[in-house]
Design a protein around this motif. Sequence first.
Motif, PDB file in Angstrom:
ATOM      1  N   GLU A 221     -14.531  21.003  49.010  1.00 25.89           N
ATOM      2  CA  GLU A 221     -13.960  20.879  50.356  1.00 25.89           C
ATOM      3  C   GLU A 221     -13.550  19.308  50.923  1.00 25.89           C
ATOM      4  O   GLU A 221     -12.647  19.457  51.722  1.00 25.89           O
ATOM      5  CB  GLU A 221     -15.354  21.355  51.230  1.00 25.89           C
ATOM      6  CG  GLU A 221     -15.297  22.872  51.487  1.00 25.89           C
ATOM      7  CD  GLU A 221     -16.574  22.828  52.594  1.00 25.89           C
ATOM      8  OE1 GLU A 221     -17.366  23.564  51.999  1.00 25.89           O
ATOM      9  OE2 GLU A 221     -16.292  22.929  53.486  1.00 25.89           O
ATOM     10  N   ASP A 222     -13.942  18.713  49.987  1.00 24.55           N
ATOM     11  CA  ASP A 222     -13.485  17.114  50.347  1.00 24.55           C
ATOM     12  C   ASP A 222     -11.952  17.082  50.255  1.00 24.55           C
ATOM     13  O   ASP A 222     -11.462  16.006  50.265  1.00 24.55           O
ATOM     14  CB  ASP A 222     -14.411  16.160  49.497  1.00 24.55           C
ATOM     15  CG  ASP A 222     -15.820  16.304  50.150  1.00 24.55           C
ATOM     16  OD1 ASP A 222     -16.083  16.008  51.247  1.00 24.55           O
ATOM     17  OD2 ASP A 222     -16.840  16.205  49.156  1.00 24.55           O
ATOM     18  N   CYS A 223     -11.609  18.028  49.252  1.00 24.11           N
ATOM     19  CA  CYS A 223      -9.850  17.871  49.118  1.00 24.11           C
ATOM     20  C   CYS A 223      -9.230  17.888  50.340  1.00 24.11           C
ATOM     21  O   CYS A 223      -8.015  17.681  50.435  1.00 24.11           O
ATOM     22  CB  CYS A 223      -9.604  18.698  48.022  1.00 24.11           C
ATOM     23  SG  CYS A 223     -10.156  18.405  46.383  1.00 24.11           S
ATOM     24  N   ARG A 224      -9.992  18.747  51.454  1.00 20.63           N
ATOM     25  CA  ARG A 224      -9.181  18.978  52.739  1.00 20.63           C
ATOM     26  C   ARG A 224      -8.481  17.520  53.365  1.00 20.63           C
ATOM     27  O   ARG A 224      -7.489  17.732  53.771  1.00 20.63           O
ATOM     28  CB  ARG A 224     -10.148  19.341  53.813  1.00 20.63           C
ATOM     29  CG  ARG A 224      -9.771  20.153  54.811  1.00 20.63           C
ATOM     30  CD  ARG A 224     -10.698  20.658  55.841  1.00 20.63           C
ATOM     31  NE  ARG A 224     -11.807  21.307  55.234  1.00 20.63           N
ATOM     32  CZ  ARG A 224     -11.924  22.754  55.207  1.00 20.63           C
ATOM     33  NH1 ARG A 224     -10.893  23.372  55.536  1.00 20.63           N
ATOM     34  NH2 ARG A 224     -13.042  23.303  54.812  1.00 20.63           N
ATOM     35  N   GLU A 225      -9.131  16.446  53.222  1.00 15.05           N
ATOM     36  CA  GLU A 225      -8.598  15.398  54.034  1.00 15.05           C
ATOM     37  C   GLU A 225      -7.666  14.488  52.762  1.00 15.05           C
ATOM     38  O   GLU A 225      -7.283  13.274  53.435  1.00 15.05           O
ATOM     39  CB  GLU A 225      -9.632  14.459  54.532  1.00 15.05           C
ATOM     40  CG  GLU A 225     -10.655  15.371  55.564  1.00 15.05           C
ATOM     41  CD  GLU A 225     -10.059  15.411  56.982  1.00 15.05           C
ATOM     42  OE1 GLU A 225      -9.175  14.572  57.206  1.00 15.05           O
ATOM     43  OE2 GLU A 225     -10.042  16.487  57.332  1.00 15.05           O
ATOM     44  N   ALA A 226      -7.691  14.881  51.555  1.00 14.57           N
ATOM     45  CA  ALA A 226      -7.076  13.861  50.587  1.00 14.57           C
ATOM     46  C   ALA A 226      -5.632  13.763  50.681  1.00 14.57           C
ATOM     47  O   ALA A 226      -4.843  14.672  50.772  1.00 14.57           O
ATOM     48  CB  ALA A 226      -7.587  14.575  49.224  1.00 14.57           C
ATOM     49  N   ASP A 227      -5.206  12.505  50.556  1.00 16.78           N
ATOM     50  CA  ASP A 227      -3.795  12.143  50.431  1.00 16.78           C
ATOM     51  C   ASP A 227      -3.302  12.292  48.983  1.00 16.78           C
ATOM     52  O   ASP A 227      -2.307  12.947  48.892  1.00 16.78           O
ATOM     53  CB  ASP A 227      -3.681  10.732  50.909  1.00 16.78           C
ATOM     54  CG  ASP A 227      -3.922  10.232  52.113  1.00 16.78           C
ATOM     55  OD1 ASP A 227      -3.308  10.517  53.095  1.00 16.78           O
ATOM     56  OD2 ASP A 227      -5.273  10.046  52.336  1.00 16.78           O
TER      57      ASP A 227
ATOM     58  N   LYS B  76      -7.320  25.979  48.195  1.00 19.07           N
ATOM     59  CA  LYS B  76      -8.224  26.595  49.118  1.00 19.07           C
ATOM     60  C   LYS B  76      -8.149  25.710  50.449  1.00 19.07           C
ATOM     61  O   LYS B  76      -8.172  25.695  51.406  1.00 19.07           O
ATOM     62  CB  LYS B  76      -9.502  26.849  48.764  1.00 19.07           C
ATOM     63  CG  LYS B  76      -9.750  28.232  48.256  1.00 19.07           C
ATOM     64  CD  LYS B  76     -11.234  28.428  48.059  1.00 19.07           C
ATOM     65  CE  LYS B  76     -11.404  29.421  46.998  1.00 19.07           C
ATOM     66  NZ  LYS B  76     -12.739  29.469  46.309  1.00 19.07           N
ATOM     67  N   TYR B  77      -8.382  24.379  49.972  1.00 15.36           N
ATOM     68  CA  TYR B  77      -8.758  23.246  50.989  1.00 15.36           C
ATOM     69  C   TYR B  77      -7.697  22.172  51.322  1.00 15.36           C
ATOM     70  O   TYR B  77      -7.710  21.567  52.365  1.00 15.36           O
ATOM     71  CB  TYR B  77      -9.793  22.546  50.726  1.00 15.36           C
ATOM     72  CG  TYR B  77     -10.964  23.512  50.532  1.00 15.36           C
ATOM     73  CD1 TYR B  77     -11.695  23.923  51.390  1.00 15.36           C
ATOM     74  CD2 TYR B  77     -11.492  23.658  49.085  1.00 15.36           C
ATOM     75  CE1 TYR B  77     -12.695  24.895  51.330  1.00 15.36           C
ATOM     76  CE2 TYR B  77     -12.513  24.268  48.786  1.00 15.36           C
ATOM     77  CZ  TYR B  77     -12.994  25.147  49.999  1.00 15.36           C
ATOM     78  OH  TYR B  77     -14.305  25.772  49.912  1.00 15.36           O
ATOM     79  N   ASN B  78      -6.536  22.360  50.508  1.00 16.47           N
ATOM     80  CA  ASN B  78      -5.585  21.082  50.702  1.00 16.47           C
ATOM     81  C   ASN B  78      -4.203  21.710  50.716  1.00 16.47           C
ATOM     82  O   ASN B  78      -3.756  22.593  49.741  1.00 16.47           O
ATOM     83  CB  ASN B  78      -5.384  20.118  49.709  1.00 16.47           C
ATOM     84  CG  ASN B  78      -4.941  18.785  50.000  1.00 16.47           C
ATOM     85  OD1 ASN B  78      -3.634  19.081  50.316  1.00 16.47           O
ATOM     86  ND2 ASN B  78      -5.448  17.676  50.278  1.00 16.47           N
ATOM     87  N   THR B  79      -3.360  21.438  51.804  1.00 20.04           N
ATOM     88  CA  THR B  79      -2.138  22.088  51.808  1.00 20.04           C
ATOM     89  C   THR B  79      -0.734  20.998  51.783  1.00 20.04           C
ATOM     90  O   THR B  79       0.291  21.251  51.325  1.00 20.04           O
ATOM     91  CB  THR B  79      -1.652  23.072  52.745  1.00 20.04           C
ATOM     92  OG1 THR B  79      -2.203  22.344  53.981  1.00 20.04           O
ATOM     93  CG2 THR B  79      -2.492  24.344  52.606  1.00 20.04           C
TER      94      THR B  79
END
Length: 308
Positions: A70-76, A112-115
């Motif tokens: 889930e922490d991948c959501r905000e990842a650069d 699932k979390y990062n686009t």
Amino acid sequence: MPLTAKKTRVVVIGVGAVGSTTAYTLLLRERMDELVLIDANNEKALGDALDMNHGLPFLGQSKVWAGTYEDCREADIIIITAGAAQRPGESRIDLLKRNVSIYESITTEVLKYNTDGILLIASNPVDIMSYFTWKKSGWPVNRIIGSGTLLDSARFRYLIGEKLQIDSRSVHAHIIGEHGDSELPLWSLANIAGTELSLSDEARTEIFSNTKDAAYQIIKAKGATYYAIALALDRICTAILHNEAAVLNVSTLLDDYHGVSGVYLGVPCIVDRNGVRDVLKLNISSDEKELLQQSAAKLKEIIASIAL
Ligand code: 6V0
């Protein structure tokens, strides 16, 4: 930077030798605000995060934690270094099947979390893992980057510098193609301040052979390679995070590059905030062109054989 600026986040997936050294390098150089460590072995990620956090009083204000997908959501940037390590004597290609199934599960979770982040692939065989990730993600090519021949080029420049007693940072020389056995040295373009290298054929053969076999030598000596690759990954992250437009020999999908298309290979690319902005078309010799095409043909054959 305004106080409301988005925090920069880097996620490292797979904190074994390469992943933890990369994370530590990024932390030491204060490249991001937030650093997330993920590993199938969560205890290892927890331990690394604790250990790094205890060093923060000597560093800046980065936050480090053992996270979840889930922490991948905000990842650069999401760096994937998970996988099986190369065994002594094992070719990178032999690692393929083991690593493809690991990547299958990791990319499913990340997507699932990062686009809109950048995926930086380091696991071997890195060109094929990058191609696989690009295929699986459906993302534009510029946002799926393999570490390519950046490490090999660094080894090459170091060895040339040693031989000529010149600072390796002043040596301009490239290894392109597969990060592996079919890689090739671009002697025709190698130079120091625009001057040709004064190296005998014998010295060139020795330098390239030590470049190509470096990983085997290090693995034989200590089981794994991790310091130089960590610095190479840090270099790519910096080019992205600082929007540098730096020229780096990373792995990208080639499209009619000296007759090569449809395969990821290491070539000089312009890397900025959006990943690979462009590929530099080098003026290489006809022998080098042929070697590049052979390198591509070898990888395509492998890709076809495992039906990616
Ligand atoms: P390692 O020390 O065995 O670390 C691998 C890590 O991946 C371990 O901590 C595992 O627990 C973890 N892992 C395995 N499966 C999963 C999963 N499904 N999800 C999350 N984590 C998982 O290996 P090492 O760090 O030495 O090497 C990692 C990869 O980098 C290998 O494929 C190497 O061949 C490759 N290298 C690539 C280089 C390059 O130039 N691109 C250079 C050196 C190594």
